[in-house]
Scaffold this active site. Sequence first.
Site, short mmCIF file in Angstrom:
data_model
loop_
_atom_site.label_atom_id
_atom_site.label_comp_id
_atom_site.label_asym_id
_atom_site.label_seq_id
_atom_site.Cartn_x
_atom_site.Cartn_y
_atom_site.Cartn_z
N ASP A 127 -4.43 -2.76 5.15
CA ASP A 127 -4.93 -2.36 6.12
C ASP A 127 -6.35 -2.38 6.19
O ASP A 127 -7.01 -2.54 7.31
CB ASP A 127 -4.19 -0.90 6.66
CG ASP A 127 -4.58 -0.07 5.41
OD1 ASP A 127 -5.28 -0.47 4.25
OD2 ASP A 127 -4.20 1.16 5.43
N ASP A 185 -9.15 -5.56 2.31
CA ASP A 185 -7.76 -6.17 1.93
C ASP A 185 -7.75 -7.57 2.21
O ASP A 185 -6.80 -8.14 1.87
CB ASP A 185 -6.70 -5.56 2.34
CG ASP A 185 -6.55 -4.13 1.92
OD1 ASP A 185 -6.76 -3.66 0.48
OD2 ASP A 185 -6.00 -3.10 2.58
N ASP A 224 0.70 -1.07 0.02
CA ASP A 224 0.04 0.18 0.18
C ASP A 224 0.89 1.12 0.00
O ASP A 224 2.03 1.14 0.45
CB ASP A 224 -0.84 -0.01 1.52
CG ASP A 224 -1.98 -0.85 1.20
OD1 ASP A 224 -2.13 -1.44 0.07
OD2 ASP A 224 -2.76 -0.87 2.15
#
Length: 1180
Positions: free
Chosen positions: A801, A805, A480
């Site tokens: 997070d 996901d 990310d």
Amino acid sequence: MSTTATMGEMANSAVEFYPKRGGGGAEANHAGDFGVTLEELRSLMELRGAEALQKIQDSYGDVEDLCQRLKSSTSDGLSDNPTDLEKRRQTFGQNFIPPKKPKTFLQLVWEALQDVTLIILEIAAIISLGLSFYQPPGHESEGCGNGSGGAEDEGEAEAGWIEGAAILLSVICVVLVTAFNDWSKEKQFRGLQSRIELEQRFAVVRNGNVIQIPVAEMVVGDMAQVKYGDLLPADGVLIQGNDLQIDESSLTGESDHVRKSADKDPMLLSGTHVMEGSGRMLVTAVGVNSQSGIIFTLLGAGEGEEEKKEKKGKQPEAAVESNQNKAKKQDGAVAMEMQPLKSAEGGEVEEREKKKSNVPKKEKSVLQGKLTKLAVQIGKAGLVMSAITVIILVLYFVIETFVVEGRIWLTECTPIYVQYFVKFFIIGVTVLVVAVPEGLPLAVTISLAYSVKKMMKDNNLVRHLDACETMGNATAICSDKTGTLTTNRMTVVQAYLNDQHFREIPDPSQINPITLEMIVNAISINCAYTSKIMPPDVEGGLPKQVGNKTECGLLGFLLNLKRDYVPVREQIPEEKLYKVYTFNSVRKSMSTVVQMPDGSFRLYSKGASEILLKKCSSILGANGETRSFKPRDRDEMVKKVIEPMACEGLRTICIGYRDLPCDPEPEWDNEAEIVTDLTCIAVVGIEDPVRPEVPEAIRKCQRAGITVRMVTGDNINTARAIAAKCGIIQPGDDFLCLEGKDFNRRIRNEKGEIEQERIDKIWPKLRVLARSSPTDKHTLVKGIIDSTVLEQRQVVAVTGDGTNDGPALKKADVGFAMGIAGTDVAKEASDIILTDDNFSSIVKAVMWGRNVYDSISKFLQFQLTVNVVAVIVAFTGACITQDSPLKAVQMLWVNLIMDTFASLALATEPPTEALLLRKPYGRNNPLISLTMMKNILGHGVYQLVIIFTLLFAGEKIFNIDNGRYAPLHSPPSEHYTIIFNTFVLMQLFNEINARKIHGERNVFDGIFGNPIFCSIVLGTFGVQIVIVQFGGKPFSCAPLNVEQWLWCLFVGVGELLWGQVIATVPTSHLKCLKEAGHGPGLDEMTEDELAEDEDEIDHAERELRRGQILWFRGLNRIQTQMEVVSTFKRSGSFQGAVRRRSSVLSQLHDVTNISTPTHVVLSTANASAAPGNAGGESVP
């Protein structure tokens, strides 16, 4: 519904175990303090929807009244009065499910004793003991041939029992060491578990302030704040909610999200996930009384109800009791290891079952696959060698005695002959014991456990043991952007308002007052009220951002404009918000509706600029008046404002509003009609600086052969700018940066199906995937993993997070969840939690992973050298001299050094930066490289030459008595003692050689950095001296003089010199050597894919089916009695490996259970009793 009710009834027996203090009366008194009893609350929580509302109305009036009965307040929550909290715990229980008791040391000892080779040795030793006490009548024994040759001396005949006793003693040693290892490991992992549990905190209101408390401290009556991504830690009733949707699949098995609202379905249950929205709930049931607690109790995870009841000396519900006992008995087979609810993975049973049915199994970790195959090959070889040894010895003896000497079998001689056969059998077993590398599972476990403990210091909290080793093979990391590569501290640095582009924060006087008022309201009201800016912890520090970081950036913008958001929020508290459309990854925006004083509605909206601007039809101009905003104006704005901001790496957020009439009231559920036709107030550019240590970490990854890809929800220009700052993309490289839409278009065919070939064209060059949805992330990860473009299958690590996901984290080989920003759902799907959310911690994980792999290779190199030498010596010695030069007890001592101690010494080498200078080994790379093979064979040759020289010419060299052809029970000879001593010393020095596996010259490099290694080598040397000088008859050792000791030492040190000689031989010239321990071949891989849905039978098992080696199956069966097989398959096991230290595994096993929400299977009890099962292992 009815099932839930019956479960509740069955579990009611559990209720007694907290509240009652002094018999039945106490409960009534307690309940008198609160206007509601534990029983009532429990039965209330079993209802859903309309029934529940009805029940609340009938019994309590409404939720407010229920709140007052529990002496709580909907706005201020509980007071922080400790006595009140303690009283609540006494009355309603604690939010804690008692964990299963750890195994006692004695149980572990018993498990270690279950090992087949040890059992065989014990039986042989007992027979040997029994026979040694039998003395045939003296005069006839002459006729029994050389059988009685050694018995002239009475004293020595008496000593016949010693060998049997010594074998038993050494078996006890091995067992104690194994059990102790298990026990210490169990302790470590319990510690790790409690650390994971302490990490989970939840927001509750106490005295009107929102505070974060550990989940275990929540009590009935607490006012908890529920938000997107939470895993609910207790049952409760919703007081007020915004667009709240819950995933209750863990309890009900229904995968659709359930909408919750205070007026339709206010019941929130523990163990369920918040998928959208936010709200406040009144906690009504905790711990064993919550819905998931009841299920845990039924499963016997909350052990101890029975004992507690028995202590009270009364059995109130006999029927339920027996019922529960039945449940207990069935579960006894499973050794329930469900973890306490409050641990970071409070997953539920049904969820486990459900996952089991539809989630394809993660493949066995690379290392396990390789080790399993290797261990099977070695075990088979050892078995064959030992069988041949026994057969040759027996044949030789029979032919020699009955054919050559022509004797006849006399009945009185039978015990003597049997004694010989037992001796031969013991020799055979010893060959087997030495051949089987039982130290392997131990080495792996120790190495993993050690790494996991150390990784905690590097901010990696490992939840699944094998993730640590898989990480060393990682070839790709999909990361990310926000919070991982960047600091996740958002600040607004540019703004576009009143037709002006401000390059820095404008002065309030530069902004039109109407516009300023609009901005203040739009930001204050349309940000979650849980997002706040708090004063800094330290003087002069930066103010603390609490809640959503982007929203905090916007609130900070207001403070910079010299305005405050708090008064606005006080004027319009959260209860007065008319409707909230919370942020999610599909909308990429958030909107809030408030009712104006005149009854009309105003909608405030904020979100990603390119998405929200499409919904704007007007804009606030220079003087604060609205003017129309056409697509042409929008394109110009994108070019002039948004793209320049994005190219500087800023995230652009658009803020807008819309006025809606009160009559007719808009259709709020039709979101598309509501959030459109907006007026744009402003566009702000938010900066999230790159973490200073990230560029260096990414450079290390690239040097180590790992490709880093950025997958983000941000605008493509922002993403590209940040990727360039981090070093993910470098000018002049051949790379792709795609948006999610574009990516999807390229990978799908005409029918809209994803095609692997299309993904294969993209992923090798893809570096940045922007504006991506969670499904894009999952598609990319799956595409890279399934790809066959490169000859090595890619090993992918993913960071995540958000709640969404989860699928990508589960699919990846290693999923990293963010410890700070991560939601509970993400943490539960992950393998490793990054406690500091920092990308550079991932690099540490890679280093540790590679270190585990290397530690195991070092151990293998050492162990296999010993194996090869010991087996050949025992085998040839037995065939030529009818007696193994290394006796059973000596072999067991060698086994102990080379297994247990060496695995400790070599598995605890600390990692070095040098590990990051090589490419990943890859999945198909052999465990034993050519260099290692060269070392094993080279050292093996040296040791064999020395030992055979000593065996056949030792008496001449040292001028001592010949020890060969010694009759039964003859005293130990110096000759054989020298052989044994030399052998052990060579192993000790070779252990130092084994510290390097890539052909390095300096084997002492960093040796003092590992105190365990030094102490083990010195300790072993000390014990060896004691054994040789004082071991006497049990160890078959005669004391040696100083000169003989020096010669033995000299030969041992020769190992180090010989190691240098071997290192000079270039590996490339040794084409004839083969590597061993390859990963699963391609053909097997396809079989595996086919078998994904069936329970997997690993390669080793398959080989065994072909070979049907019954005895080996014995070795190969894990002691399944008390183990949950399927859990083991999913993580930390070495299926089918030759198991001697199986208890170590069962331990490892507990670990995986403690730290994994996996499935619990109830079919293991009969496994051990099913010898007909060809695999020798229960396949549930």
